[in-house]
Structures are given as C-alpha cells and as structure tokens.
Enzyme design. Structure first.
Site, PDB file in Angstrom:
ATOM      1  N   ARG A   1       2.014  -8.717 -18.355  1.00 37.47           N
ATOM      2  CA  ARG A   1       1.368  -8.847 -17.074  1.00 37.47           C
ATOM      3  C   ARG A   1       1.340 -10.194 -16.608  1.00 37.47           C
ATOM      4  NH1 ARG A   1      -3.572  -9.988 -15.304  1.00 37.47           N
ATOM      5  NH2 ARG A   1      -4.497  -8.506 -13.782  1.00 37.47           N
TER       6      ARG A   1
ATOM      7  N   ARG B   1      11.119   7.093   4.985  1.00 40.45           N
ATOM      8  CA  ARG B   1       9.873   6.316   4.652  1.00 40.45           C
ATOM      9  C   ARG B   1       9.763   5.706   3.282  1.00 40.45           C
ATOM     10  NH1 ARG B   1       4.366   9.566   5.352  1.00 40.45           N
ATOM     11  NH2 ARG B   1       5.053  10.480   3.604  1.00 40.45           N
TER      12      ARG B   1
ATOM     13  N   LYS C   1       3.510   3.199   2.088  1.00 43.11           N
ATOM     14  CA  LYS C   1       2.843   4.380   1.166  1.00 43.11           C
ATOM     15  C   LYS C   1       2.766   3.904  -0.451  1.00 43.11           C
ATOM     16  CE  LYS C   1       2.959   9.588   0.947  1.00 43.11           C
ATOM     17  NZ  LYS C   1       1.484   9.709   1.039  1.00 43.11           N
TER      18      LYS C   1
ATOM     19  N   GLU D   1      -6.866   6.766  10.817  1.00 45.64           N
ATOM     20  CA  GLU D   1      -6.276   7.843  10.429  1.00 45.64           C
ATOM     21  C   GLU D   1      -7.387   8.519   9.432  1.00 45.64           C
ATOM     22  OE1 GLU D   1      -2.980   7.124   7.841  1.00 45.64           O
ATOM     23  OE2 GLU D   1      -3.607   5.355   7.070  1.00 45.64           O
TER      24      GLU D   1
ATOM     25  N   HIS E   1       1.265 -11.708 -12.167  1.00 46.45           N
ATOM     26  CA  HIS E   1       1.169 -11.230 -10.957  1.00 46.45           C
ATOM     27  C   HIS E   1       2.591 -11.283 -10.102  1.00 46.45           C
ATOM     28  CE1 HIS E   1      -3.155 -11.106 -11.396  1.00 46.45           C
ATOM     29  NE2 HIS E   1      -3.252 -10.652 -10.020  1.00 46.45           N
TER      30      HIS E   1
ATOM     31  N   TYR F   1       5.115   5.725  -3.360  1.00 36.95           N
ATOM     32  CA  TYR F   1       5.298   7.285  -3.690  1.00 36.95           C
ATOM     33  C   TYR F   1       5.551   7.942  -2.564  1.00 36.95           C
ATOM     34  CZ  TYR F   1       0.603   8.336  -2.010  1.00 36.95           C
ATOM     35  OH  TYR F   1      -0.563   8.555  -0.899  1.00 36.95           O
TER      36      TYR F   1
HETATM   37  N1  PLP Z   1      -2.213   8.974   5.889  1.00 33.49           N
HETATM   38  C1  PLP Z   1      -2.715   9.041   4.579  1.00 33.49           C
HETATM   39  C2  PLP Z   1      -3.730   8.033   4.053  1.00 33.49           C
HETATM   40  C3  PLP Z   1      -2.011   9.793   3.752  1.00 33.49           C
HETATM   41  O1  PLP Z   1      -2.365   9.780   2.429  1.00 33.49           O
HETATM   42  C4  PLP Z   1      -1.235  10.989   4.065  1.00 33.49           C
HETATM   43  C5  PLP Z   1      -0.759  11.800   3.071  1.00 33.49           C
HETATM   44  O2  PLP Z   1      -1.084  12.019   2.123  1.00 33.49           O
HETATM   45  C6  PLP Z   1      -0.770  11.237   5.505  1.00 33.49           C
HETATM   46  C7  PLP Z   1      -1.508  10.205   6.592  1.00 33.49           C
HETATM   47  C8  PLP Z   1      -0.043  12.052   5.844  1.00 33.49           C
HETATM   48  O3  PLP Z   1       1.276  11.842   5.752  1.00 33.49           O
HETATM   49  P1  PLP Z   1       2.410  12.919   5.656  1.00 33.49           P
HETATM   50  O4  PLP Z   1       2.287  13.661   6.643  1.00 33.49           O
HETATM   51  O5  PLP Z   1       3.736  12.138   5.424  1.00 33.49           O
HETATM   52  O6  PLP Z   1       2.098  13.827   4.245  1.00 33.49           O
END
Ligand code: PLP
Length: 296
Positions: A110, A62, A156, A188, A112, A43
């Site tokens: 379903r 990304r 992501k 993070e 995997h 996403y």
């Molecule tokens: N890290 C994580 C785990 C996130 O979920 C997000 C955004 O939701 C970010 C960093 C920040 O990313 P961005 O600046 O691309 O929104």
C-alpha cells in the site's frame, strides 16, 4: 425478456480471473490489489442479447479512455478483449447477459503513488435482470439531490462510493434513482444518464467531465434522430427539469426508462410519455436484431 439457459451443462454465470474461468463466488483477488485498497480501477458493463455482445466497440473505446485518464495500462488489445468477452458469453449460452469487466492497477504494497506493476483483470457474466411490465407501465420515481462527486465523472472508475450513497438517498426516500444537480444544472443519475422532453424535443446535458458518456445515451441520440425526434445536448436547469413534459433515464442494462414522479410530484401527465414510448420501441427493435445476430 430473458431467455432460459438452454443447456444444463452451461453455467448461468461465470467469471474470468488470472487467466482462468471460475464460478464468480470462487474468484479470488489479492487483498493488496489496488482496486480493493484504493478503488484504483476502471470498469465496463456490457449487455449481451441472445449471446451477442451489444455495442462492444464503443464500450471498448470508453474503457481505453478511462484507462488513459487514470494512467492504468491496458493489458489487452481490442482483439484480445473481443475474444475473451465473446468466449465468456459463449460459455454461458445464448440467454441475455450482463457482462462486467474491471481492470485494476494491480497488486502492490500500500502506497498512493503508481507502482510499476501488471494490471489485474476481472470479468464476469451474469443473467441480465429484465425490467418488469409494471415498471414500464408506471414509470420510476426519482429524487433530485446535490451532485457531490469529483471532476472526473467521464472516467468509468470503480471509486463509486459517492454514487452508492446518492442511490441510497433515493432508496431511503422510496425512489428508484437520484437525479444529480451541480450548481443548479442537471448532470446525470447516480447510475444512469438523464433526458428530458420539452415540446417534443429530447434534451440531455452535454458530454463533459461532469458525467459519464453513456453508451446508451449516445445510441438513443442516434436512434431519436432516425425516428424524427429532434434532439439537443444542452445544459438543463433544475427548473427545466421540474417543468419537463417527460423525464427518462438510460443505462446499458435497462435501455431507456420513464421517470414519472420527481421529488413526489408527477412528471408531465404522471404516466410514461409518447417520446419515451417511441424510444423504448426503437431500442427494443434494435435489441431484437442483436438477438438475431443482425447487428452488434
Ligand atoms: N452514468 C452513470 C453514473 C452510470 O453508472 C451509468 C451506467 O451504469 C451510466 C451513466 C449509463 O452508461 P451506459 O449507458 O454506458 O451504461
């Protein structure tokens, strides 16, 4: 911060699924969709200011990267994505919006292993939730906790249960965000990237597989250099985090926010610091330009 939707005929929020625009609450996806069954999906969240999508190209790049890592086929070209998202935003109006898009591997019985199927695409725009003045004046509270996630944090993906549990840990401690430590090093936040300020220098952990390469993070590094604030991407230990003069978190819908309490202790002076203020101002100036259609 948020502008009212000027036309009563335009919906404040709208979704796109199966080739049609519908109200988000009316959008339907099969219960056999692998996004639902396995979290087998990627996403993006992209802000739009004054009806203009901000940093769309890096978000699409990304997305492409996340799709490559997970080996989900990209159903659209960049131009098709651009057209679809611009159409979605235009249908909602010129208020500030948060655009969510998701690509799942698709619908299949379903099992995997990857089936050979069409991906599912779901997009949605909703009004952006602004940041309160009070929050900007006081800053956020954060906790530190062990980063329990997997080794593909640079993708992501919608498999976010670990992030959800980590954020809830912060909420349970009456805090706003969880700052994550892996082997004693900062990675993070549960839904944000993290910066610290030490002697006027803005530091953030290097972009590897342990963290999402935030689009806001990247823009802040560029803007800081323009502002004459020295920046470095380097490992940050738990001790450096605790001794930092300032801590900030960044994400697409919140820009950059100050963290003024960490595990119940004041960060620096306990108030939002000068480097955060400079970066917030620079970022807001850029957002204003986007609203005016001057940059995208
Ligand atoms: N890290 C994580 C785990 C996130 O979920 C997000 C955004 O939701 C970010 C960093 C920040 O990313 P961005 O600046 O691309 O929104």
């Amino acid at each position: 911060m948020n502008r009212p939707n000027p036309s009563h005929e335009q919906p404040l929020e709208l979704a796109w699924v199966g080739g049609e625009f519908v109200a988000p609450a009316a959008a339907k996806i099969s219960a056999l969709d692998r996004g639902f069954i396995f979290g087998d999906a990627v996403y993006e969240v992209i802000p739009a200011y004054g009806g203009n999508l901000f940093l769309l190209e890096p978000h699409l790049q990304r997305l492409e990267h996340s799709l490559e890592i997970t080996r989900i086929r990209n159903p659209f070209s960049h131009t098709e994505w651009r057209n679809l998202l611009a159409d979605l935003v235009a249908r909602c109006g010129d208020h500030d919006q948060s655009v969510y898009l998701q690509v799942t591997r698709g619908v299949a019985p379903r099992d995997h292993a990857f089936p050979d199927i069409e991906p599912t695409v779901f997009c949605m725009s909703r009004p952006m939730v602004g940041v309160s003045t009070e929050l900007l004046q006081q800053g956020l509270a954060a906790i530190t906790t062990e980063d329990i996630r997997w080794n593909y944090c640079h993708a992501k993906t919608t498999s976010l249960i670990a992030n959800v549990m980590l954020r809830q840990q912060a909420v349970d401690a009456s805090a706003d965000e969880a700052l994550l430590l892996r082997d004693g090093q900062l990675t993070e936040g549960a839904a944000s990237n993290v910066f610290i300020v030490v002697n006027g220098q803005l530091l953030t952990p290097p972009a590897g597989e342990q963290l999402l390469h935030g689009i806001t993070r990247e823009r802040i590094l560029e803007l800081a250099s323009k502002e004459g604030i020295p920046v470095a991407e380097q490992q940050i230990s738990e001790q450096q985090l605790r001794e930092a003069d300032e801590i900030c978190i960044s994400s697409s819908t919140k820009a950059i926010l100050p963290v003024t309490r960490l595990d119940g202790t004041a960060v620096g002076t306990g108030s939002p610091g000068p480097v955060w203020k400079a970066m917030w101002r620079a970022y807001q100036m850029e957002i204003e330009q986007v609203r005016r259609g001057a940059v995208g």
